[in-house]
Write a protein that holds these residues in place. Structure first.
Motif, PDB file in Angstrom:
ATOM      1  N   TRP A   1       0.871  -1.162   0.000  1.00  0.00           N
ATOM      2  CA  TRP A   1       0.000   0.000   0.000  1.00  0.00           C
ATOM      3  C   TRP A   1       0.906   1.209   0.000  1.00  0.00           C
ATOM      4  N   ILE A   2       0.739   2.073  -0.998  1.00  0.00           N
ATOM      5  CA  ILE A   2       1.624   3.213  -1.172  1.00  0.00           C
ATOM      6  C   ILE A   2       0.812   4.488  -1.039  1.00  0.00           C
TER       7      ILE A   2
ATOM      8  N   GLY B   1      -6.468   5.672  -9.618  1.00  0.00           N
ATOM      9  CA  GLY B   1      -6.573   4.451  -8.838  1.00  0.00           C
ATOM     10  C   GLY B   1      -6.393   4.640  -7.344  1.00  0.00           C
ATOM     11  N   ALA B   2      -6.133   5.876  -6.900  1.00  0.00           N
ATOM     12  CA  ALA B   2      -5.965   6.116  -5.459  1.00  0.00           C
ATOM     13  C   ALA B   2      -7.308   6.006  -4.748  1.00  0.00           C
ATOM     14  N   SER B   3      -7.273   5.433  -3.545  1.00  0.00           N
ATOM     15  CA  SER B   3      -8.485   5.250  -2.745  1.00  0.00           C
ATOM     16  C   SER B   3      -8.307   5.920  -1.388  1.00  0.00           C
ATOM     17  N   PRO B   4      -9.389   6.491  -0.838  1.00  0.00           N
ATOM     18  CA  PRO B   4      -9.285   7.104   0.486  1.00  0.00           C
ATOM     19  C   PRO B   4      -9.310   6.052   1.593  1.00  0.00           C
ATOM     20  N   VAL B   5      -8.518   6.293   2.620  1.00  0.00           N
ATOM     21  CA  VAL B   5      -8.477   5.432   3.792  1.00  0.00           C
ATOM     22  C   VAL B   5      -8.516   6.354   5.012  1.00  0.00           C
ATOM     23  N   ASN B   6      -9.433   6.115   5.927  1.00  0.00           N
ATOM     24  CA  ASN B   6      -9.569   6.969   7.111  1.00  0.00           C
ATOM     25  C   ASN B   6      -8.809   6.391   8.298  1.00  0.00           C
ATOM     26  N   ASP B   7      -7.470   6.408   8.201  1.00  0.00           N
ATOM     27  CA  ASP B   7      -6.666   5.869   9.299  1.00  0.00           C
ATOM     28  C   ASP B   7      -5.470   6.742   9.656  1.00  0.00           C
ATOM     29  N   GLN B   8      -5.452   7.981   9.158  1.00  0.00           N
ATOM     30  CA  GLN B   8      -4.352   8.900   9.471  1.00  0.00           C
ATOM     31  C   GLN B   8      -4.609   9.503  10.851  1.00  0.00           C
ATOM     32  N   PRO B   9      -3.781   9.186  11.870  1.00  0.00           N
ATOM     33  CA  PRO B   9      -4.039   9.714  13.206  1.00  0.00           C
ATOM     34  C   PRO B   9      -4.011  11.241  13.234  1.00  0.00           C
ATOM     35  N   VAL B  10      -5.038  11.811  13.855  1.00  0.00           N
ATOM     36  CA  VAL B  10      -5.119  13.256  14.042  1.00  0.00           C
ATOM     37  C   VAL B  10      -4.968  13.569  15.526  1.00  0.00           C
ATOM     38  N   SER B  11      -5.515  12.711  16.379  1.00  0.00           N
ATOM     39  CA  SER B  11      -5.425  12.894  17.824  1.00  0.00           C
ATOM     40  C   SER B  11      -5.204  11.534  18.491  1.00  0.00           C
ATOM     41  N   PHE B  12      -4.255  11.513  19.435  1.00  0.00           N
ATOM     42  CA  PHE B  12      -3.989  10.293  20.193  1.00  0.00           C
ATOM     43  C   PHE B  12      -4.629  10.347  21.577  1.00  0.00           C
ATOM     44  N   ASP B  13      -5.395  11.388  21.848  1.00  0.00           N
ATOM     45  CA  ASP B  13      -6.070  11.540  23.135  1.00  0.00           C
ATOM     46  C   ASP B  13      -7.019  10.356  23.331  1.00  0.00           C
TER      47      ASP B  13
ATOM     48  N   THR C   1      -0.695  -2.240  -4.895  1.00  0.00           N
ATOM     49  CA  THR C   1      -0.060  -2.960  -5.995  1.00  0.00           C
ATOM     50  C   THR C   1       0.470  -4.293  -5.480  1.00  0.00           C
ATOM     51  N   ARG C   2       0.465  -5.287  -6.328  1.00  0.00           N
ATOM     52  CA  ARG C   2       1.039  -6.593  -5.975  1.00  0.00           C
ATOM     53  C   ARG C   2       2.533  -6.533  -6.222  1.00  0.00           C
ATOM     54  N   VAL C   3       3.292  -7.184  -5.354  1.00  0.00           N
ATOM     55  CA  VAL C   3       4.744  -7.203  -5.503  1.00  0.00           C
ATOM     56  C   VAL C   3       5.230  -8.642  -5.593  1.00  0.00           C
ATOM     57  N   ALA C   4       6.357  -8.811  -6.244  1.00  0.00           N
ATOM     58  CA  ALA C   4       6.998 -10.117  -6.333  1.00  0.00           C
ATOM     59  C   ALA C   4       8.316 -10.038  -5.578  1.00  0.00           C
TER      60      ALA C   4
END
Length: 60
Positions: free
Chosen positions: A10-11, A19-31, A45-48
């Motif tokens: 995952w890049i 082909g980019a997709s949104p992912v809601n996992d970027q930390p904004v607050s650790f409280d 992408t698949r890698v070998a």
């Protein structure tokens, strides 16, 4: 490889990348009382990986 499937990488990407997709996992607050996550964009992408590889890089 046991499963016969190549692993994924995952890049993080610019939102305008095809082909980019949104992912809601970027930390904004650790409280602990108000944990929050923002959106980041990624491509997948698949890698070998060769059997004799000791290290590897993904170069987009």
């Amino acid at each position: 490889m046991l499963s016969g499937r190549r692993p994924c990488a995952w890049i993080q990407a610019d939102p305008a990348t095809p082909g980019a997709s949104p992912v809601n996992d970027q930390p904004v607050s650790f409280d602990p009382a108000r944990r929050a996550h923002g959106t980041r964009w990624e491509t997948r992408t698949r890698v070998a990986i060769s059997a004799d590889a000791t290290e590897w890089d993904i170069i987009p």
